[in-house]
Design a protein around this motif. Structure first.
Motif, mmCIF file in Angstrom:
data_model
loop_
_atom_site.group_PDB
_atom_site.id
_atom_site.type_symbol
_atom_site.label_atom_id
_atom_site.label_comp_id
_atom_site.label_asym_id
_atom_site.label_seq_id
_atom_site.Cartn_x
_atom_site.Cartn_y
_atom_site.Cartn_z
ATOM 1 N N ALA A 166 -29.814 -29.268 4.942
ATOM 2 C CA ALA A 166 -29.814 -28.300 5.496
ATOM 3 C C ALA A 166 -27.621 -28.387 5.221
ATOM 4 O O ALA A 166 -27.238 -27.653 5.055
ATOM 5 C CB ALA A 166 -29.721 -27.959 7.005
ATOM 6 N N ALA A 167 -27.853 -29.638 5.594
ATOM 7 C CA ALA A 167 -26.180 -29.846 5.627
ATOM 8 C C ALA A 167 -25.391 -30.155 4.132
ATOM 9 O O ALA A 167 -24.518 -29.398 3.412
ATOM 10 C CB ALA A 167 -25.803 -30.987 6.488
ATOM 11 N N ASN A 168 -26.415 -30.663 3.384
ATOM 12 C CA ASN A 168 -26.090 -30.693 2.212
ATOM 13 C C ASN A 168 -25.822 -29.063 1.332
ATOM 14 O O ASN A 168 -25.679 -29.360 0.367
ATOM 15 C CB ASN A 168 -27.115 -31.923 1.374
ATOM 16 C CG ASN A 168 -27.021 -32.174 0.224
ATOM 17 O OD1 ASN A 168 -25.815 -32.901 -0.408
ATOM 18 N ND2 ASN A 168 -27.630 -32.080 -1.116
ATOM 19 N N GLN A 169 -27.206 -29.058 1.539
ATOM 20 C CA GLN A 169 -27.529 -27.271 0.865
ATOM 21 C C GLN A 169 -26.406 -26.617 1.071
ATOM 22 O O GLN A 169 -25.320 -25.906 0.344
ATOM 23 C CB GLN A 169 -28.490 -27.020 1.378
ATOM 24 C CG GLN A 169 -28.338 -25.025 0.800
ATOM 25 C CD GLN A 169 -30.251 -24.712 1.552
ATOM 26 O OE1 GLN A 169 -30.600 -24.907 1.724
ATOM 27 N NE2 GLN A 169 -30.399 -23.370 0.600
ATOM 28 N N ARG A 170 -25.873 -26.668 2.071
ATOM 29 C CA ARG A 170 -24.500 -25.893 2.849
ATOM 30 C C ARG A 170 -23.141 -26.485 2.499
ATOM 31 O O ARG A 170 -22.289 -25.755 1.760
ATOM 32 C CB ARG A 170 -24.487 -25.853 4.492
ATOM 33 C CG ARG A 170 -23.094 -25.011 4.620
ATOM 34 C CD ARG A 170 -22.376 -25.054 6.476
ATOM 35 N NE ARG A 170 -21.792 -24.991 6.818
ATOM 36 C CZ ARG A 170 -20.781 -23.554 6.648
ATOM 37 N NH1 ARG A 170 -21.366 -22.466 6.174
ATOM 38 N NH2 ARG A 170 -19.977 -23.041 7.085
ATOM 39 N N ARG A 171 -23.077 -27.409 1.645
ATOM 40 C CA ARG A 171 -22.265 -27.968 0.993
ATOM 41 C C ARG A 171 -21.841 -27.865 -0.245
ATOM 42 O O ARG A 171 -21.271 -27.217 -0.658
ATOM 43 C CB ARG A 171 -22.325 -29.660 1.220
ATOM 44 C CG ARG A 171 -21.014 -30.712 0.611
ATOM 45 C CD ARG A 171 -21.163 -30.489 -0.874
ATOM 46 N NE ARG A 171 -22.296 -30.803 -0.977
ATOM 47 C CZ ARG A 171 -22.229 -31.988 -1.742
ATOM 48 N NH1 ARG A 171 -21.967 -33.202 -0.711
ATOM 49 N NH2 ARG A 171 -23.812 -32.449 -1.596
ATOM 50 N N ASP A 172 -23.304 -27.984 -0.515
ATOM 51 C CA ASP A 172 -23.331 -27.037 -2.256
ATOM 52 C C ASP A 172 -22.878 -25.676 -2.063
ATOM 53 O O ASP A 172 -22.134 -25.165 -3.670
ATOM 54 C CB ASP A 172 -24.484 -26.917 -2.566
ATOM 55 C CG ASP A 172 -25.209 -28.764 -2.890
ATOM 56 O OD1 ASP A 172 -24.724 -29.566 -2.850
ATOM 57 O OD2 ASP A 172 -26.720 -28.952 -2.834
ATOM 58 N N GLU A 173 -23.064 -24.544 -1.051
ATOM 59 C CA GLU A 173 -23.128 -23.834 -1.326
ATOM 60 C C GLU A 173 -21.505 -23.440 -1.193
ATOM 61 O O GLU A 173 -21.110 -22.460 -2.132
ATOM 62 C CB GLU A 173 -23.544 -22.699 -0.130
ATOM 63 C CG GLU A 173 -25.540 -22.366 -0.587
ATOM 64 C CD GLU A 173 -26.348 -21.784 0.757
ATOM 65 O OE1 GLU A 173 -25.536 -21.665 1.539
ATOM 66 O OE2 GLU A 173 -27.049 -21.391 0.803
ATOM 67 N N LEU A 174 -21.017 -24.116 -0.276
ATOM 68 C CA LEU A 174 -19.062 -23.752 -0.090
ATOM 69 C C LEU A 174 -18.636 -24.326 -0.986
ATOM 70 O O LEU A 174 -18.069 -23.798 -1.516
ATOM 71 C CB LEU A 174 -18.651 -24.772 0.923
ATOM 72 C CG LEU A 174 -19.719 -24.119 2.079
ATOM 73 C CD1 LEU A 174 -18.998 -25.432 3.956
ATOM 74 C CD2 LEU A 174 -18.896 -23.057 3.343
ATOM 75 N N ALA A 175 -19.274 -25.049 -1.933
ATOM 76 C CA ALA A 175 -18.011 -25.870 -2.619
ATOM 77 C C ALA A 175 -19.009 -25.125 -4.621
ATOM 78 O O ALA A 175 -17.344 -24.684 -4.615
ATOM 79 C CB ALA A 175 -18.915 -27.130 -3.104
ATOM 80 N N ASP A 176 -20.360 -24.361 -4.660
ATOM 81 C CA ASP A 176 -20.571 -22.946 -5.458
ATOM 82 C C ASP A 176 -19.460 -21.934 -4.870
ATOM 83 O O ASP A 176 -18.664 -21.268 -5.511
ATOM 84 C CB ASP A 176 -20.984 -22.506 -5.518
ATOM 85 C CG ASP A 176 -22.348 -23.679 -5.595
ATOM 86 O OD1 ASP A 176 -21.904 -24.450 -6.532
ATOM 87 O OD2 ASP A 176 -23.627 -23.409 -5.527
ATOM 88 N N ARG A 177 -18.765 -21.344 -3.960
ATOM 89 C CA ARG A 177 -17.968 -20.665 -3.003
ATOM 90 C C ARG A 177 -16.556 -20.797 -3.330
ATOM 91 O O ARG A 177 -16.081 -19.896 -3.973
ATOM 92 C CB ARG A 177 -18.153 -20.503 -1.580
ATOM 93 C CG ARG A 177 -16.747 -18.695 -1.235
ATOM 94 C CD ARG A 177 -17.326 -18.668 0.372
ATOM 95 N NE ARG A 177 -16.579 -17.890 0.463
ATOM 96 C CZ ARG A 177 -15.036 -17.846 1.457
ATOM 97 N NH1 ARG A 177 -15.205 -19.698 1.888
ATOM 98 N NH2 ARG A 177 -14.601 -17.142 1.994
ATOM 99 N N ARG A 178 -16.024 -22.046 -3.262
ATOM 100 C CA ARG A 178 -14.850 -22.456 -3.529
ATOM 101 C C ARG A 178 -14.459 -22.332 -5.060
ATOM 102 O O ARG A 178 -13.461 -22.141 -5.760
ATOM 103 C CB ARG A 178 -14.194 -24.106 -3.452
ATOM 104 C CG ARG A 178 -13.366 -24.695 -3.809
ATOM 105 C CD ARG A 178 -13.228 -25.651 -3.036
ATOM 106 N NE ARG A 178 -13.991 -26.600 -3.722
ATOM 107 C CZ ARG A 178 -13.832 -27.906 -3.238
ATOM 108 N NH1 ARG A 178 -13.130 -28.448 -2.396
ATOM 109 N NH2 ARG A 178 -14.515 -29.247 -4.015
ATOM 110 N N GLU A 179 -15.559 -22.467 -5.902
ATOM 111 C CA GLU A 179 -15.406 -22.413 -7.632
ATOM 112 C C GLU A 179 -15.522 -21.730 -8.068
ATOM 113 O O GLU A 179 -14.547 -21.299 -8.992
ATOM 114 C CB GLU A 179 -16.702 -23.759 -7.584
ATOM 115 C CG GLU A 179 -16.666 -25.083 -7.664
ATOM 116 C CD GLU A 179 -17.650 -26.003 -8.053
ATOM 117 O OE1 GLU A 179 -18.832 -24.993 -9.403
ATOM 118 O OE2 GLU A 179 -18.400 -26.996 -8.625
#
Length: 404
Positions: A204-217
């Motif tokens: 879940a943390a990895n998915q949240r990190r990916d989502e945050l990274a996508d949002r940042r991009e």
């Protein structure tokens, strides 16, 4: 209707107009200055409009640029926040990974201990089985290894007793080992459950990190687009500023030229006025005779018809073709009741055969002002106005003046 006559003046019309207007300086120059002034006025009006449009565009672009800067600041703040969130998620994820590694090592260690305990249980069980067989054989009097191992019966009894005690201890050890193995298995199950939960948390943390990274991009992409739009607006604003500067410079030059031409025309006005560029129709009606040679309808002589005849009902108002000064408002030989207007710049207009005059010599009139009424006085065959245009006393075809 026959011609109406009155005593005529002997002064020729060309001389009358020339004398009444006096010295007019350089009419061609005045005419050119008037045309130039009209053109400059048009250019100033057009340039003033262009300048106003450019200034409105500048205001709009400046406002849009402020909005873009505000949007850019908001995006940068959001981008910074997203970056911090991604970094925090990375830190959390790294912590979870470390905890998962520790938990995995605990699981591996416990598995090793369970394997060792299982082996010890198996070994103890094997030994217990051997001891049990020996005890059984000794008690039943059957074949036993004890007599072979001890020299006397007394020592054999001791050995049997030892085997019995050892069997009891082995049974106790087996029970303890089985209990330990069961506890270790429970611990392993608990660790496995914790590891599964932690793996889910890590996922879940990895998915949240990916989502945050996508949002940042995504924010970074939008920021790049907004920055590009900002650069475009700045370029447009710079171009508009350059246009405004150019317009203001050109406008200043035109205004200087306008002032020069006005001064020139003012000087010419003092010397006799400026030449009009276009004349208005003195009356609306039918053209009954144009400028040029013809046979006179009254005298029958072939001569130059020095004006334009416009037929209209008697009493129809006549108006000045342009502004100027009245130099004649009287009976004028074969022209009958006549008005002559000096427009300046060497140009004069004549309105003949009127039934009644509405102005007097010395009056000043504007374009379209009433000067008299259509009639048939003088050498005339019917109600009309004989309209002439004279430059420096010389008659010209009025139509080009009236048509443009």
């Amino acid at each position: 209707m026959g011609p109406r006559t009155r005593p005529t003046r002997s002064l020729p019309i060309a001389l009358l107009i020339a004398v009444s207007m006096g010295s007019v300086g350089t009419p061609a120059q005045a005419h050119g200055a008037a045309d130039e002034l009209d053109e400059v006025d048009d250019q100033i009006a057009a340039l003033t409009n262009d300048l106003a449009v450019a200034e409105r565009t500048h205001t709009d672009l400046a406002g849009a640029l402020i909005e873009t800067d505000t949007r850019m600041s908001e995006l940068r703040a959001q981008l910074d926040s997203a970056t911090h969130e991604v970094e925090a998620a990375e830190t959390e994820l790294e912590t979870l990974r470390l905890q998962l590694d520790v938990l995995q090592r605990s699981v591996d260690q416990l598995l090793t201990e369970i394997v060792r305990t299982s082996a010890e249980v198996a070994s103890t069980v094997d030994r217990l089985e051997v001891e049990a067989v020996e005890l059984y054989m000794a008690a039943a009097g059957g074949e036993s290894l004890i007599p072979l191992l001890v020299p006397s019966a007394e020592q054999g009894a001791v050995a049997v007793a030892y085997l019995a005690d050892s069997a009891v201890e082995s049974e106790s050890l087996v029970r303890n080992l089985e209990a330990l193995k069961a506890q270790e298995q429970r611990d392993l199950d608990e660790l496995a459950t914790r590891r599964a939960e932690m793996e889910q948390t890590t996922a879940a943390a990895n998915q949240r990190r990916d989502e945050l990274a996508d949002r940042r991009e995504g924010l970074a992409t939008i920021a790049e687009q907004v920055e590009a739009e900002r650069n475009r607006q700045q370029a447009l604003l710079a171009q508009v500023d350059s246009d405004i500067e150019l317009f203001e410079s050109e406008l200043a030059g035109l205004e200087r030229e306008q002032a020069r031409l006005k001064e020139l025309l003012a000087d010419e006005q003092e010397q006799g006025g400026s030449r009009p560029g276009r004349l208005s129709w003195p009356v609306q009606g039918r053209i009954s005779s144009v400028y040029g040679y013809r046979t006179h309808p009254v005298t029958g002589a072939r001569k130059l018809h020095s004006g334009l005849d416009i037929a209209a009902p008697s009493g129809t108002p006549l108006v000045a073709a342009a502004g100027g000064r009245i130099v004649l408002a009287d009976w004028f030989g074969g022209y009958g009741l006549t008005v002559i207007i000096d427009h300046g710049g060497g140009v004069a207009t004549l309105y003949a055969h009127q039934s009644r005059l509405a102005v007097s010599a010395g009056d000043t009139v504007g374009s379209g002002d009433l000067v008299g009424y259509v009639g048939s006085t003088g050498l005339s065959t019917g109600p009309h106005v004989h309209f002439e245009v004279r430059t420096q006393g010389t008659a010209e075809d009025p139509l080009p003046w009236l048509r443009g």
